[in-house]
Scaffold this motif. Structure first.
Motif, PDB file in Angstrom:
ATOM      1  N   ILE A   1       8.256  10.961  -0.280  1.00 19.75           N
ATOM      2  CA  ILE A   1       9.340  10.650  -1.214  1.00 19.75           C
ATOM      3  C   ILE A   1       8.851  10.816  -2.654  1.00 19.75           C
ATOM      4  N   GLY A   2       7.652  10.307  -2.931  1.00 19.59           N
ATOM      5  CA  GLY A   2       7.092  10.459  -4.271  1.00 19.59           C
ATOM      6  C   GLY A   2       6.841  11.910  -4.638  1.00 19.59           C
ATOM      7  N   SER A   3       6.381  12.706  -3.655  1.00 17.86           N
ATOM      8  CA  SER A   3       6.091  14.119  -3.915  1.00 17.86           C
ATOM      9  C   SER A   3       7.360  14.910  -4.202  1.00 17.86           C
ATOM     10  N   ILE A   4       8.457  14.538  -3.556  1.00 24.58           N
ATOM     11  CA  ILE A   4       9.726  15.220  -3.802  1.00 24.58           C
ATOM     12  C   ILE A   4      10.269  14.879  -5.188  1.00 24.58           C
ATOM     13  N   ILE A   5      10.110  13.630  -5.596  1.00 24.62           N
ATOM     14  CA  ILE A   5      10.672  13.176  -6.866  1.00 24.62           C
ATOM     15  C   ILE A   5       9.891  13.714  -8.067  1.00 24.62           C
TER      16      ILE A   5
ATOM     17  N   PHE B   1       0.831  -1.200   0.000  1.00 23.68           N
ATOM     18  CA  PHE B   1       0.000   0.000   0.000  1.00 23.68           C
ATOM     19  C   PHE B   1       0.870   1.256   0.000  1.00 23.68           C
ATOM     20  N   CYS B   2       1.955   1.241   0.768  1.00 28.12           N
ATOM     21  CA  CYS B   2       2.860   2.391   0.811  1.00 28.12           C
ATOM     22  C   CYS B   2       3.523   2.625  -0.542  1.00 28.12           C
ATOM     23  N   LEU B   3       3.930   1.552  -1.213  1.00 34.26           N
ATOM     24  CA  LEU B   3       4.517   1.689  -2.547  1.00 34.26           C
ATOM     25  C   LEU B   3       3.502   2.242  -3.543  1.00 34.26           C
ATOM     26  N   SER B   4       2.246   1.832  -3.381  1.00 33.67           N
ATOM     27  CA  SER B   4       1.192   2.359  -4.242  1.00 33.67           C
ATOM     28  C   SER B   4       1.045   3.861  -4.061  1.00 33.67           C
ATOM     29  N   MET B   5       1.048   4.323  -2.810  1.00 35.21           N
ATOM     30  CA  MET B   5       0.936   5.753  -2.552  1.00 35.21           C
ATOM     31  C   MET B   5       2.165   6.504  -3.058  1.00 35.21           C
ATOM     32  N   PHE B   6       3.329   5.864  -3.020  1.00 34.65           N
ATOM     33  CA  PHE B   6       4.547   6.474  -3.543  1.00 34.65           C
ATOM     34  C   PHE B   6       4.398   6.789  -5.035  1.00 34.65           C
ATOM     35  N   PHE B   7       4.017   5.794  -5.831  1.00 31.71           N
ATOM     36  CA  PHE B   7       3.875   6.009  -7.268  1.00 31.71           C
ATOM     37  C   PHE B   7       2.744   6.987  -7.579  1.00 31.71           C
ATOM     38  N   ALA B   8       1.670   6.933  -6.792  1.00 23.43           N
ATOM     39  CA  ALA B   8       0.558   7.861  -7.009  1.00 23.43           C
ATOM     40  C   ALA B   8       1.013   9.302  -6.809  1.00 23.43           C
ATOM     41  N   CYS B   9       1.800   9.545  -5.769  1.00 18.44           N
ATOM     42  CA  CYS B   9       2.242  10.913  -5.483  1.00 18.44           C
ATOM     43  C   CYS B   9       3.270  11.399  -6.488  1.00 18.44           C
TER      44      CYS B   9
END
Length: 484
Positions: A370-374, A237-245
């Motif tokens: 992390i996703g939002s920064i990238i 679930f955390c990886l999913s939120m990473f790619f979504a962000c």
């Protein structure tokens, strides 16, 4: 007497807390989804590369989520109310300093870093507090509260643009600092509920039994946040939120600039963001209401919303050259980019239980950060190195689609839906006080109602008959009456 005045789930002051959370989400939504307007102001003020300038917005969005682990530690140590007020002061101070600093590097530090930390504390507190105040109506309350993000974009995004035109690219930072300080006002409504107060006492008793030192409490809480990632369903679930962000915030930061390059005016670009915000508000309420039905699977709903957004983002370059196409995408973006937050409390509780709600939410927000920064700097780097915004949006569409698939895969790893709960929960009934006293490892419930997702079995023994057993479900509990 003080303990009796604390609100129970779904009743009393819980609805005032929901109103405060709505207001907090309204302010957060202004900065979450209208950050592209601020990005344009910084770009015009310093006239540097798009990639470097995007670090201000990217770091801000990233810190909103990366701070979730710290926020969960503060919530566990103090309360949602204290965490909210501290975050409001930090966020407002960071924004105000940006009005006077002379370089882009300092704006990145104070807007992205300091302002992002404060925003992360307020955002996490405004979400977690709903889990402490609602049980049966959690999805509805969450849907109404998080719809404030859409209202914030619809109402405040044009205000931010108007302030920029009136006070310039420097002075308008004082305006958004004042807007951010309203988080403290809404945070004052977050009086601790019975569940939050009880949960704090349980954690305190556990820390005393283990003879843990208070000065290491927050550090141990942060380490525990990462330790629960050994549960594969939560990691997925955390990886999913990473790619979504990565995909969603890439779009939100660069969408205004993209449509301006396609021929729209800055005012029309802010209007598109406002329309997206209105759609965001509507979708969050509808998803929250729909998810409150037992026939709705939250994982499937999560997959569907991100799947549709990923597909529309992949195809956006094909119809971005007309204002009608831009408007259509703004509606899709608003409808499907944030409605999953209406059910995020429920999804996390299904994975880790109510006892670990703050911890699970914090680690999930860390991956979002992390996703939002990238995302935003990645799009800027593509443009600066000979690519185009079309390439960036195609990349964003792929990331969001991957997030949808990973969200559906959570169901495969979480087959039982009983994570972080214990079998053999023994609960007795004290009819004189109309209170429940649990004898289990997770919590002792003194709320008058259950906060465990799977209702435990309560055995009441009488001496009226011999060898007969009856059972019935009352208020969500399976009451077994064994007569001897």
């Amino acid at each position: 007497m003080r303990e009796r005045r604390l609100s129970v789930a779904d009743k009393g002051w819980s609805w005032a807390v929901m109103a405060g959370s709505f207001g907090a989400h309204m302010v957060s939504g202004c900065f979450l989804y209208a950050v592209g307007v601020i990005h344009n102001a910084i770009l015009e003020r310093f006239d540097e590369e798009v990639g470097k300038t995007a670090w201000a917005a990217g770091l801000f969005l990233g810190m909103l989520s990366l701070t979730g682990v710290l926020a969960s530690a503060l919530i566990n140590r103090y309360s949602c109310r204290v965490t909210m007020i501290i975050g409001a002061i930090i966020m407002s101070s960071g924004f105000a300093v940006c009005a006077v600093v002379p370089s882009l590097d300092l704006v990145i530090l104070f807007f992205g870093g300091i302002g992002g930390i404060g925003g992360g504390l307020t955002y996490s507190a405004s979400v977690v507090v709903l889990g402490f105040n609602f049980h049966y109506k959690r999805n509805i309350a969450s849907g109404i509260a998080v719809s404030g993000c859409g209202v914030g974009v619809f109402v405040l995004a044009p205000v931010v643009e108007a302030a920029r035109e009136a006070y310039g690219n420097r002075g308008f930072f004082f305006i958004i600092a004042g807007i951010a300080l309203h988080h403290a006002l809404f945070g004052c409504l977050f009086f601790p509920s019975k569940l939050e107060s009880e949960r704090k006492q349980i954690r305190h008793q556990k820390s005393l039994s283990k003879k843990s030192k208070n000065r290491f409490y927050i550090l141990k809480t942060i380490l525990h946040s990462f330790a629960i990632l050994k549960q594969l369903s939560l990691l997925c679930f955390c990886l999913s939120m990473f790619f979504a962000c990565v995909g969603i915030y890439l779009v939100y930061v660069h969408f205004p600039r993209y449509v301006i390059e396609m021929g729209s005016s800055p005012l029309n670009a802010s209007f598109l963001m406002a329309i997206g915000g209105l759609c965001n508000c509507i979708s969050r309420v509808l998803v929250g209401m729909a998810a409150n039905s037992e026939s709705i699977n939250e994982n499937v709903m999560y997959f569907g919303t991100f799947g549709l957004l990923g597909l529309s983002t992949l195809l956006f370059p094909l119809y971005a050259f007309t204002y009608g196409g831009q408007l259509a995408y703004a509606i899709f973006l608003g409808l499907y980019s944030g409605c999953c937050y209406s059910i995020i409390n429920t999804l996390i509780i299904q994975l880790v239980g109510i006892e670990e709600l703050a911890t699970g939410f914090g680690i999930c927000m860390f991956f979002c950060g992390i996703g939002s920064i990238i995302g935003p700097p990645l799009a800027g780097a593509i443009v600066d190195n000979g690519g185009s915004y079309e390439n960036s949006f195609i990349l964003a569409g792929f990331c969001i689609t991957i997030a949808a698939v990973l969200g559906l895969a959570v169901s495969c790893f979480n087959k039982t839906g009983e994570s972080f709960t214990h079998d053999n929960q023994e609960i007795t009934v004290d009819t004189s006080d109309d209170m429940l006293v649990g004898n289990c490892d997770t919590a002792k419930n003194v709320l008058g109602e259950s906060f465990i997702e799977k209702p435990p079995v309560i055995i009441v023994t009488t001496t009226d008959y011999v060898n007969s057993t009856e059972s019935e479900e009352v208020n969500g509990f399976l009451l077994g009456q064994q007569k001897t």
